[in-house]
Design a protein around this motif. Structure first.
Motif, PDB file in Angstrom:
ATOM      1  N   PHE A  40       0.834  -1.188   0.000  1.00  0.00           N
ATOM      2  CA  PHE A  40       0.000   0.000   0.000  1.00  0.00           C
ATOM      3  C   PHE A  40       0.872   1.241   0.000  1.00  0.00           C
ATOM      4  N   GLY A  41       0.291   2.317  -0.486  1.00  0.00           N
ATOM      5  CA  GLY A  41       0.988   3.598  -0.458  1.00  0.00           C
ATOM      6  C   GLY A  41       0.490   4.421   0.710  1.00  0.00           C
ATOM      7  N   VAL A  42       1.232   5.416   1.066  1.00  0.00           N
ATOM      8  CA  VAL A  42       0.842   6.311   2.141  1.00  0.00           C
ATOM      9  C   VAL A  42       0.529   7.660   1.536  1.00  0.00           C
ATOM     10  N   ASP A  43      -0.613   8.198   1.912  1.00  0.00           N
ATOM     11  CA  ASP A  43      -0.994   9.540   1.466  1.00  0.00           C
ATOM     12  C   ASP A  43       0.106  10.506   1.909  1.00  0.00           C
ATOM     13  N   PRO A  44       0.646  11.303   0.989  1.00  0.00           N
ATOM     14  CA  PRO A  44       1.763  12.196   1.349  1.00  0.00           C
ATOM     15  C   PRO A  44       1.393  13.286   2.359  1.00  0.00           C
ATOM     16  N   ASN A  45       0.091  13.411   2.677  1.00  0.00           N
ATOM     17  CA  ASN A  45      -0.348  14.388   3.669  1.00  0.00           C
ATOM     18  C   ASN A  45      -1.116  13.704   4.798  1.00  0.00           C
ATOM     19  N   SER A  46      -0.643  12.538   5.191  1.00  0.00           N
ATOM     20  CA  SER A  46      -1.306  11.790   6.258  1.00  0.00           C
ATOM     21  C   SER A  46      -0.333  11.567   7.411  1.00  0.00           C
ATOM     22  N   GLN A  47      -0.558  10.498   8.140  1.00  0.00           N
ATOM     23  CA  GLN A  47       0.304  10.156   9.270  1.00  0.00           C
ATOM     24  C   GLN A  47       0.913   8.783   9.049  1.00  0.00           C
ATOM     25  N   VAL A  48       2.105   8.591   9.597  1.00  0.00           N
ATOM     26  CA  VAL A  48       2.763   7.289   9.591  1.00  0.00           C
ATOM     27  C   VAL A  48       2.863   6.849  11.053  1.00  0.00           C
ATOM     28  N   HIS A  49       2.379   5.635  11.309  1.00  0.00           N
ATOM     29  CA  HIS A  49       2.401   5.075  12.661  1.00  0.00           C
ATOM     30  C   HIS A  49       3.510   4.034  12.758  1.00  0.00           C
ATOM     31  N   SER A  50       4.242   4.064  13.857  1.00  0.00           N
ATOM     32  CA  SER A  50       5.306   3.091  14.095  1.00  0.00           C
ATOM     33  C   SER A  50       5.146   2.554  15.511  1.00  0.00           C
ATOM     34  N   LEU A  51       4.804   1.274  15.604  1.00  0.00           N
ATOM     35  CA  LEU A  51       4.581   0.658  16.899  1.00  0.00           C
ATOM     36  C   LEU A  51       5.902   0.178  17.493  1.00  0.00           C
ATOM     37  N   GLY A  52       6.065   0.352  18.774  1.00  0.00           N
ATOM     38  CA  GLY A  52       7.274  -0.091  19.449  1.00  0.00           C
ATOM     39  C   GLY A  52       6.993  -0.392  20.910  1.00  0.00           C
ATOM     40  N   VAL A  53       8.021  -0.789  21.611  1.00  0.00           N
ATOM     41  CA  VAL A  53       7.898  -1.123  23.027  1.00  0.00           C
ATOM     42  C   VAL A  53       8.987  -0.376  23.789  1.00  0.00           C
ATOM     43  N   GLU A  54       8.607   0.216  24.903  1.00  0.00           N
ATOM     44  CA  GLU A  54       9.545   0.880  25.796  1.00  0.00           C
ATOM     45  C   GLU A  54       9.366   0.301  27.190  1.00  0.00           C
ATOM     46  N   ALA A  55      10.332   0.537  28.034  1.00  0.00           N
ATOM     47  CA  ALA A  55      10.239   0.020  29.397  1.00  0.00           C
ATOM     48  C   ALA A  55      10.962   0.934  30.369  1.00  0.00           C
ATOM     49  N   ASP A  56      10.472   0.954  31.602  1.00  0.00           N
ATOM     50  CA  ASP A  56      11.194   1.558  32.714  1.00  0.00           C
ATOM     51  C   ASP A  56      11.939   0.414  33.383  1.00  0.00           C
ATOM     52  N   THR A  57      13.231   0.588  33.602  1.00  0.00           N
ATOM     53  CA  THR A  57      14.027  -0.472  34.230  1.00  0.00           C
ATOM     54  C   THR A  57      13.983  -0.329  35.748  1.00  0.00           C
ATOM     55  N   VAL A  58      14.428  -1.373  36.426  1.00  0.00           N
ATOM     56  CA  VAL A  58      14.519  -1.312  37.892  1.00  0.00           C
ATOM     57  C   VAL A  58      15.581  -0.303  38.314  1.00  0.00           C
ATOM     58  N   ALA A  59      16.453   0.096  37.385  1.00  0.00           N
ATOM     59  CA  ALA A  59      17.470   1.115  37.660  1.00  0.00           C
ATOM     60  C   ALA A  59      16.909   2.526  37.481  1.00  0.00           C
ATOM     61  N   GLY A  60      15.631   2.636  37.086  1.00  0.00           N
ATOM     62  CA  GLY A  60      14.995   3.946  36.972  1.00  0.00           C
ATOM     63  C   GLY A  60      15.188   4.645  35.643  1.00  0.00           C
TER      64      GLY A  60
END
Length: 163
Positions: free
Chosen positions: A52-72
């Motif tokens: 699929f193509g992306v509309d040049p005036n739209s949004q791009v979503h990028s899913l990811g994962v982040e975490a807080d460590t026990v070290a803060g």
């Protein structure tokens, strides 16, 4: 030039037949994969993530994962073979289920403790959608992060599967 190969020598009729059957099976599999398959049919199915193509005036979503460590410290969870072993596509495929049941993020903490034994353990894990607005096909402004799910890891120092 290959030694021991006579390019003028014909295949036997059994060899020709075997190759024709294999080629026919491949053509049928590719046809079915294209017509009714999905990403799970890879390598004979369509790779819809590229279809699929992306509309040049739209949004791009990028899913990811982040975490807080026990070290803060807040970290981006390294996905893939060089990280925790879970691919981003696996996380994307589970997005709806993770949002409905954030406890599924416990598996990220477990995978990290096994794959990255020398890194600080995760206390909290976040499913994050990074959204980039496009204008005329180029990034317009800074990306915006949206937390879709949050999970407090059960026993962060020794995370275990909850199943």
């Amino acid at each position: 030039m290959l030694t021991g190969v006579d390019p003028g020598k014909d295949l036997s009729s059994v060899g020709r037949c075997g190759r024709l059957v294999a080629m026919g099976a491949l053509v049928v599999a590719l046809g079915l994969g294209t017509a009714i398959g999905n990403d799970r049919w890879w390598p004979i199915g369509p790779m819809v993530m590229f279809a699929f193509g992306v509309d040049p005036n739209s949004q791009v979503h990028s899913l990811g994962v982040e975490a807080d460590t026990v070290a803060g410290k807040r970290v981006v969870v390294p996905l893939g073979a060089g990280g925790i072993g879970l691919e981003r596509a696996e996380i994307e495929g589970q997005q709806t289920a993770i949002e409905a049941e954030p406890k599924r993020l416990q598996a990220v903490a477990v995978a990290a403790s096994r794959s990255l034994p020398d890194d600080p353990r995760y206390r909290t894990v976040y499913l994050v959608d990074t959204v980039q607005q496009l204008k005329d096909g180029a990034a317009d402004g800074a990306p915006v992060r949206k937390v879709l799910a949050t999970w407090q890891v059960v026993d962060p120092d020794h995370p275990r599967d909850l199943s």
